[in-house]
Design an enzyme around this catalytic site. Structure first.
Site, PDB file in Angstrom:
ATOM      1  N   ARG A  97       0.817  -1.205   0.000  1.00  0.00           N
ATOM      2  CA  ARG A  97       0.000   0.000   0.000  1.00  0.00           C
ATOM      3  C   ARG A  97       0.855   1.262   0.000  1.00  0.00           C
ATOM      4  O   ARG A  97       0.522   2.254  -0.620  1.00  0.00           O
ATOM      5  CB  ARG A  97      -0.895  -0.016   1.233  1.00  0.00           C
ATOM      6  CG  ARG A  97      -1.798   1.181   1.345  1.00  0.00           C
ATOM      7  CD  ARG A  97      -2.292   1.341   2.757  1.00  0.00           C
ATOM      8  NE  ARG A  97      -3.377   0.450   3.068  1.00  0.00           N
ATOM      9  CZ  ARG A  97      -3.765   0.208   4.335  1.00  0.00           C
ATOM     10  NH1 ARG A  97      -3.133   0.758   5.347  1.00  0.00           N
ATOM     11  NH2 ARG A  97      -4.773  -0.598   4.561  1.00  0.00           N
ATOM     12  N   TYR A  98       1.956   1.216   0.749  1.00  0.00           N
ATOM     13  CA  TYR A  98       2.864   2.360   0.834  1.00  0.00           C
ATOM     14  C   TYR A  98       4.110   2.039   0.016  1.00  0.00           C
ATOM     15  O   TYR A  98       4.519   0.884  -0.049  1.00  0.00           O
ATOM     16  CB  TYR A  98       3.292   2.577   2.283  1.00  0.00           C
ATOM     17  CG  TYR A  98       2.176   2.867   3.255  1.00  0.00           C
ATOM     18  CD1 TYR A  98       1.527   4.098   3.248  1.00  0.00           C
ATOM     19  CD2 TYR A  98       1.789   1.925   4.205  1.00  0.00           C
ATOM     20  CE1 TYR A  98       0.528   4.377   4.163  1.00  0.00           C
ATOM     21  CE2 TYR A  98       0.791   2.199   5.129  1.00  0.00           C
ATOM     22  CZ  TYR A  98       0.162   3.432   5.105  1.00  0.00           C
ATOM     23  OH  TYR A  98      -0.815   3.710   6.014  1.00  0.00           O
ATOM     24  N   ARG A 150       7.268   0.015   1.991  1.00  0.00           N
ATOM     25  CA  ARG A 150       7.088  -1.130   2.878  1.00  0.00           C
ATOM     26  C   ARG A 150       5.900  -1.975   2.459  1.00  0.00           C
ATOM     27  O   ARG A 150       4.928  -1.461   1.915  1.00  0.00           O
ATOM     28  CB  ARG A 150       6.923  -0.675   4.336  1.00  0.00           C
ATOM     29  CG  ARG A 150       5.809   0.344   4.573  1.00  0.00           C
ATOM     30  CD  ARG A 150       6.200   1.232   5.757  1.00  0.00           C
ATOM     31  NE  ARG A 150       5.132   2.087   6.250  1.00  0.00           N
ATOM     32  CZ  ARG A 150       4.796   3.278   5.732  1.00  0.00           C
ATOM     33  NH1 ARG A 150       5.387   3.710   4.633  1.00  0.00           N
ATOM     34  NH2 ARG A 150       3.848   3.998   6.280  1.00  0.00           N
ATOM     35  N   CYS A 176      -3.937 -17.591  14.183  1.00  0.00           N
ATOM     36  CA  CYS A 176      -3.480 -16.883  15.381  1.00  0.00           C
ATOM     37  C   CYS A 176      -3.615 -17.838  16.552  1.00  0.00           C
ATOM     38  O   CYS A 176      -4.364 -18.808  16.484  1.00  0.00           O
ATOM     39  CB  CYS A 176      -4.360 -15.671  15.664  1.00  0.00           C
ATOM     40  SG  CYS A 176      -4.343 -14.441  14.353  1.00  0.00           S
ATOM     41  N   CYS A 179      -9.338 -12.515  18.407  1.00  0.00           N
ATOM     42  CA  CYS A 179      -9.923 -11.340  19.051  1.00  0.00           C
ATOM     43  C   CYS A 179     -11.286 -11.077  18.410  1.00  0.00           C
ATOM     44  O   CYS A 179     -11.415 -11.143  17.187  1.00  0.00           O
ATOM     45  CB  CYS A 179      -9.009 -10.144  18.842  1.00  0.00           C
ATOM     46  SG  CYS A 179      -7.290 -10.513  19.274  1.00  0.00           S
ATOM     47  N   CYS A 222     -11.366  -8.303  15.667  1.00  0.00           N
ATOM     48  CA  CYS A 222     -10.286  -8.333  14.669  1.00  0.00           C
ATOM     49  C   CYS A 222     -10.719  -7.698  13.351  1.00  0.00           C
ATOM     50  O   CYS A 222     -11.772  -8.010  12.814  1.00  0.00           O
ATOM     51  CB  CYS A 222      -9.849  -9.765  14.409  1.00  0.00           C
ATOM     52  SG  CYS A 222      -8.599  -9.892  13.117  1.00  0.00           S
ATOM     53  N   ARG A 280      -9.339  -8.205  10.572  1.00  0.00           N
ATOM     54  CA  ARG A 280      -9.216  -9.189   9.493  1.00  0.00           C
ATOM     55  C   ARG A 280     -10.012 -10.442   9.819  1.00  0.00           C
ATOM     56  O   ARG A 280      -9.673 -11.537   9.421  1.00  0.00           O
ATOM     57  CB  ARG A 280      -7.744  -9.550   9.262  1.00  0.00           C
ATOM     58  CG  ARG A 280      -6.942  -8.421   8.713  1.00  0.00           C
ATOM     59  CD  ARG A 280      -5.723  -8.893   7.929  1.00  0.00           C
ATOM     60  NE  ARG A 280      -4.966  -7.727   7.525  1.00  0.00           N
ATOM     61  CZ  ARG A 280      -3.845  -7.338   8.123  1.00  0.00           C
ATOM     62  NH1 ARG A 280      -3.327  -8.043   9.099  1.00  0.00           N
ATOM     63  NH2 ARG A 280      -3.227  -6.249   7.709  1.00  0.00           N
ATOM     64  N   ASP A 340     -11.641  -0.330  13.395  1.00  0.00           N
ATOM     65  CA  ASP A 340     -12.036  -0.425  11.986  1.00  0.00           C
ATOM     66  C   ASP A 340     -13.482  -0.897  11.870  1.00  0.00           C
ATOM     67  O   ASP A 340     -14.041  -1.458  12.800  1.00  0.00           O
ATOM     68  CB  ASP A 340     -11.093  -1.400  11.266  1.00  0.00           C
ATOM     69  CG  ASP A 340      -9.671  -0.869  11.207  1.00  0.00           C
ATOM     70  OD1 ASP A 340      -9.512   0.317  10.858  1.00  0.00           O
ATOM     71  OD2 ASP A 340      -8.731  -1.623  11.527  1.00  0.00           O
ATOM     72  N   ASP A 393      -7.350   4.125  10.125  1.00  0.00           N
ATOM     73  CA  ASP A 393      -7.041   3.500   8.843  1.00  0.00           C
ATOM     74  C   ASP A 393      -8.202   3.868   7.918  1.00  0.00           C
ATOM     75  O   ASP A 393      -9.333   3.448   8.159  1.00  0.00           O
ATOM     76  CB  ASP A 393      -6.883   1.988   9.009  1.00  0.00           C
ATOM     77  CG  ASP A 393      -5.757   1.450   8.152  1.00  0.00           C
ATOM     78  OD1 ASP A 393      -5.695   1.826   6.970  1.00  0.00           O
ATOM     79  OD2 ASP A 393      -4.946   0.661   8.671  1.00  0.00           O
ATOM     80  N   LYS A 435      -3.103   4.931   6.777  1.00  0.00           N
ATOM     81  CA  LYS A 435      -3.372   5.416   8.123  1.00  0.00           C
ATOM     82  C   LYS A 435      -3.152   6.927   8.194  1.00  0.00           C
ATOM     83  O   LYS A 435      -2.252   7.447   7.560  1.00  0.00           O
ATOM     84  CB  LYS A 435      -2.435   4.728   9.116  1.00  0.00           C
ATOM     85  CG  LYS A 435      -2.658   3.232   9.208  1.00  0.00           C
ATOM     86  CD  LYS A 435      -1.662   2.600  10.160  1.00  0.00           C
ATOM     87  CE  LYS A 435      -1.781   1.090  10.178  1.00  0.00           C
ATOM     88  NZ  LYS A 435      -1.374   0.459   8.892  1.00  0.00           N
TER      89      LYS A 435
HETATM   90  C1  LIG Z   1      -0.445  -0.434   8.780  1.00  0.00           C
HETATM   91  C2  LIG Z   1       0.141  -0.855   7.521  1.00  0.00           C
HETATM   92  C3  LIG Z   1       1.511  -0.708   7.281  1.00  0.00           C
HETATM   93  C4  LIG Z   1       2.457  -0.124   8.309  1.00  0.00           C
HETATM   94  O1  LIG Z   1       2.260   1.225   8.479  1.00  0.00           O
HETATM   95  P1  LIG Z   1       3.217   2.035   9.463  1.00  0.00           P
HETATM   96  O2  LIG Z   1       2.582   3.382   9.523  1.00  0.00           O
HETATM   97  O3  LIG Z   1       4.575   2.034   8.831  1.00  0.00           O
HETATM   98  O4  LIG Z   1       3.223   1.320  10.768  1.00  0.00           O
HETATM   99  C5  LIG Z   1       2.014  -1.074   6.057  1.00  0.00           C
HETATM  100  N1  LIG Z   1       1.218  -1.590   5.099  1.00  0.00           N
HETATM  101  C6  LIG Z   1      -0.101  -1.744   5.299  1.00  0.00           C
HETATM  102  C7  LIG Z   1      -0.920  -2.324   4.197  1.00  0.00           C
HETATM  103  C8  LIG Z   1      -0.686  -1.397   6.515  1.00  0.00           C
HETATM  104  O5  LIG Z   1      -1.996  -1.585   6.707  1.00  0.00           O
HETATM  105  S1  SF4 Z   2      -6.384  -8.881  16.036  1.00  0.00           S
HETATM  106 FE1  SF4 Z   2      -6.867 -10.492  14.511  1.00  0.00          FE
HETATM  107  S2  SF4 Z   2      -4.895 -10.942  13.545  1.00  0.00           S
HETATM  108 FE2  SF4 Z   2      -4.438  -9.906  15.503  1.00  0.00          FE
HETATM  109  S3  SF4 Z   2      -4.204 -11.570  17.023  1.00  0.00           S
HETATM  110 FE3  SF4 Z   2      -6.335 -10.874  17.124  1.00  0.00          FE
HETATM  111  S4  SF4 Z   2      -7.403 -12.285  15.734  1.00  0.00           S
HETATM  112 FE4  SF4 Z   2      -5.224 -12.448  15.217  1.00  0.00          FE
END
Ligand SMILES: *Cc1c(COP(=O)(O)O)cnc(C)c1O
Ligand code: SF4
Length: 371
Positions: free
Chosen positions: A95-96, A99, A108, A112, A115, A117, A276, A313, A320
């Site tokens: 996305r960025y 990184r 996991c 949670c 979560c 995801r 989220d 986000d 973010k």
């Molecule tokens: C959160 C996230 C990151 C990391 O973002 P930082 O601001 O560097 O902590 C990188 N890629 C994706 C897709 C993310 O959701």
């Molecule tokens: S927030 Fe989601 S990905 Fe993170 S530990 Fe909990 S269940 Fe796993």
């Protein structure tokens, strides 16, 4: 443990397990539906610190399924932060520019209830095969701009030591990758898993950071503190991320106690996430207005080391963005009103801004208060 029925050494994964442990709150048939939709796992470590109720408990709320998870709203989505929009190859979210997220597994140790995801985690079909992991690494190798690889998931530290060591060696060999970051809940869910073997799997020459997901001071049990100390003593800087959650940590005292406990254990608070819009998580939602109030309540009153960045986000995959209480107001060119942590206002004149804009000096000075 006082309850003879409970099995303290077993991870609870079903409604039947929850019933045995005295943790099934609400209609069991409804809970079965919840568990079918969103996987359940509660490790012995967390089981020990859950108050069985009925009074509200910040640990129980995070891990024990609730009938409220079947209540959905039309603003909720299956992909709240747009991971899929930026999936470059399977398992890599780019996305960025500098990184990527690399998600070798979707499992996991604990699940949670909030979560972001939750539609993906626990699905074994989402686990990368050796071939897919190879493709993911090829993608990273062929993109020079990737400076940092963030291992996420799922929880990347659930991988076996041998698999982790192999992955670390592959990343170590990619010249342009300088930093390897782990996003994990493992030190809290299963602190005994932070073993010498795991530490040696993570030991490479590149900078390795661990960001631990922690939402309440009570999660930092003596064995969790010891696990974190093993990481830090092993030379790995540890940071934290926290999700702001109603009924878990949405008071200034909860957040202060959590951030202080983290810093006391050599963990630097990194992000406080606004929750989220994941499906069935409405009962955890806090307003941004409330979030900003809480951030303001910490600033100045609690050490600067204890201040995470409060982030949203942006839905749709736009990344973010920090959310900050308004403390600065421009009153003229280079002239500001700034608010201190007690809420009092002071005038600040920016000498550089005024010097660099000679045409507007006279106008600006006439608007700014005499000091
Ligand atoms: C959160 C996230 C990151 C990391 O973002 P930082 O601001 O560097 O902590 C990188 N890629 C994706 C897709 C993310 O959701
Ligand atoms: S927030 Fe989601 S990905 Fe993170 S530990 Fe909990 S269940 Fe796993």
């Amino acid at each position: 443990m006082s309850d003879h029925q409970s099995t303290p050494h077993k991870t609870l994964t079903s409604v039947a397990d929850l019933v045995d442990a005295g943790l099934a709150h609400g209609d069991h048939e409804v809970l079965e539906k919840v568990a079918e939709e969103f996987r359940v796992a509660i490790t012995p470590e967390l089981r020990q610190i859950i108050d069985p109720g009925p009074a509200p408990d910040p640990i129980r709320a995070q891990f024990v399924p609730s009938p409220e998870e079947l209540e959905t709203h039309d603003w909720e989505t299956g992909d709240p932060i747009g991971d899929e929009v930026h999936e470059a190859v399977k398992g890599v979210t780019h996305r960025y520019p500098d990184r990527v997220l690399l998600k070798p597994t979707h499992t996991c140790r604990v699940y949670c209830r909030f979560c972001f995801r939750r539609e993906k985690v626990g699905d074994v079909r989402e686990q990368l095969s050796d071939n897919e992991l190879g493709n993911a690494l090829d993608y990273i190798r062929s993109h020079q701009q990737i400076w940092e690889v963030i291992l996420s998931g799922g929880d990347p530290l659930v991988l076996a030591d041998r698999r982790l060591a192999k992955l670390m060696a592959e990343l170590e060999a990619i010249d342009h990758v300088k930093v390897i970051r782990f996003h994990t809940r493992l030190p809290i869910a299963d602190p005994d898993r932070i073993t010498a073997g795991l530490l040696s799997a993570l030991a490479v020459k590149k900078a390795v950071y661990v960001v631990v997901h922690c939402n309440h001071a009570r999660e930092l049990t003596p064995s969790v503190r010891a696990a974190i100390a093993r990481l830090v003593d092993g030379g790995i800087p540890v940071l934290s991320q926290t999700v702001l959650l109603k009924g878990v940590n949405d008071t200034a005292a909860d957040l202060r106690d959590l951030m202080r406990a983290l810093v006391e254990n050599r963990v630097k608070p990194y992000y406080l996430h606004h929750p989220d819009l994941a499906r069935g998580t409405g009962h955890f939602r806090v307003s941004i207005r409330r979030g900003l109030e809480l951030v303001r309540a910490l600033r100045g009153f609690v050490s600067g080391l204890c201040q995470p960045t409060y982030v949203l986000d942006i839905p749709g995959g736009f990344g973010k963005v920090p959310l900050t209480p308004q403390s600065l107001r421009e009153t003229g060119t280079g002239a500001y009103d700034v608010q201190d942590f007690r809420g009092e206002t002071h005038a600040y004149l920016d000498p550089l801004d005024i010097r660099e804009r000679p045409a507007s000096i006279s106008g600006a000075t006439s608007e700014t208060p005499e000091t």
